[in-house]
Write an enzyme that holds these catalytic residues in place. Sequence first.
Site, PDB file in Angstrom:
ATOM      1  CG  LEU A 139     -19.340   5.770  11.002  1.00  0.00           C
ATOM      2  CD1 LEU A 139     -20.560   5.590  10.115  1.00  0.00           C
ATOM      3  CD2 LEU A 139     -18.685   7.108  10.738  1.00  0.00           C
TER       4      LEU A 139
ATOM      5  CE  LYS B  83     -16.580  -6.685  18.644  1.00  0.00           C
ATOM      6  NZ  LYS B  83     -17.935  -6.798  18.101  1.00  0.00           N
TER       7      LYS B  83
ATOM      8  CD  GLU C  37     -24.656 -16.778  32.224  1.00  0.00           C
ATOM      9  OE1 GLU C  37     -24.325 -17.872  31.728  1.00  0.00           O
ATOM     10  OE2 GLU C  37     -24.291 -16.407  33.357  1.00  0.00           O
TER      11      GLU C  37
ATOM     12  CG  ASP D 264     -21.292  -7.272  19.255  1.00  0.00           C
ATOM     13  OD1 ASP D 264     -21.604  -6.131  18.861  1.00  0.00           O
ATOM     14  OD2 ASP D 264     -20.112  -7.635  19.416  1.00  0.00           O
TER      15      ASP D 264
ATOM     16  CB  ALA E 183     -14.489 -18.582  13.163  1.00  0.00           C
TER      17      ALA E 183
ATOM     18  CB  VAL F  18     -19.556 -10.404  15.361  1.00  0.00           C
ATOM     19  CG1 VAL F  18     -21.055 -10.198  15.277  1.00  0.00           C
ATOM     20  CG2 VAL F  18     -18.895  -9.092  15.733  1.00  0.00           C
TER      21      VAL F  18
ATOM     22  CE  LYS G 122      -7.852 -17.380  13.379  1.00  0.00           C
ATOM     23  NZ  LYS G 122      -7.721 -15.989  12.861  1.00  0.00           N
TER      24      LYS G 122
ATOM     25  CE1 TYR H  54     -20.077   1.996  10.897  1.00  0.00           C
ATOM     26  CE2 TYR H  54     -19.645   0.008  12.150  1.00  0.00           C
ATOM     27  CZ  TYR H  54     -19.337   1.315  11.848  1.00  0.00           C
ATOM     28  OH  TYR H  54     -18.303   1.943  12.482  1.00  0.00           O
TER      29      TYR H  54
ATOM     30  N   GLY I  11     -25.335  -4.155   8.164  1.00  0.00           N
ATOM     31  CA  GLY I  11     -24.988  -4.112   9.580  1.00  0.00           C
ATOM     32  C   GLY I  11     -25.313  -2.793  10.259  1.00  0.00           C
TER      33      GLY I  11
END
Length: 260
Positions: free
Chosen positions: A15, A65, A77, A101, A126, A129, A154, A209, A228
């Site tokens: 979305l 990601k 950072e 995030d 894992a 996020v 993981k 979400y 979410g």
Amino acid sequence: MKKLFVIGNPISHSLSPKLHNYWIKQEKIEAIYDKKLLEKEELEENILKIKDGKISGMNVTLPFKKLVIPFLDELTENAKITQSVNTIYLHKKKVYGDNTDIYGFKTPLEDFGFNGENKKALILGAGGVSASSIVALKNLGVVQIILMNRTKQKAIEIKKMFEDIEVKNWGEKVNFDIVVNCTSLGLNNEDIGIDFSDIKDKIFYDIIYKPKTKFIINAEKNNKVISGKMMFIYQAQKSFEIWHGILPKIDSKVVELIND
């Protein structure tokens, strides 16, 4: 006109375009935001388009990601700490990866009045996020963080980044004050596969979400729940500010966009 995208695989459920294009219209910015289904092999060529000025910026979702990192010039950072990037932009001819995030995860808990002092957290999953959630929970003062993943190796890899967290076997009984679903389980209405039926008066937080997952539905009878939805909105708000220099407003209309 600025061209922005969210990239992922799958991506049809996202979305992000609805939210960003609403803010773009509200702020009268000449830009368009769309979603793009990519394969791993297409990441480099698309990120190069940011350096060439053909694309103004990107959001990154599963499963890219971490995979985008080798193609970036610099990391902020937050992106370095988590080794997870969800926002890409051009600054002084360099392509940067950032992580909004952490902000997205932390802010709904602050709105909720969550105080992490002397609290224990359980994180399920894992993925990209999970590290962001760990950093956010640490920033909120959580003293103990336990990580479980269906593939334990993981979780062990994430422990190498955060030595003070504990890794437990999937489904192992542990005490916690807040449990966070960082897996993709629930995206297609799957069950999390862990029995929490005897848990009461805790916080259940799902990073998915939409729609309301079984994880949330099963928990909300006896516990406090956070979907979410607000994490999604807050991380998008921070990305928008990075690209456009404007922090857009979050009001009831914005929230309704995600409820649709």
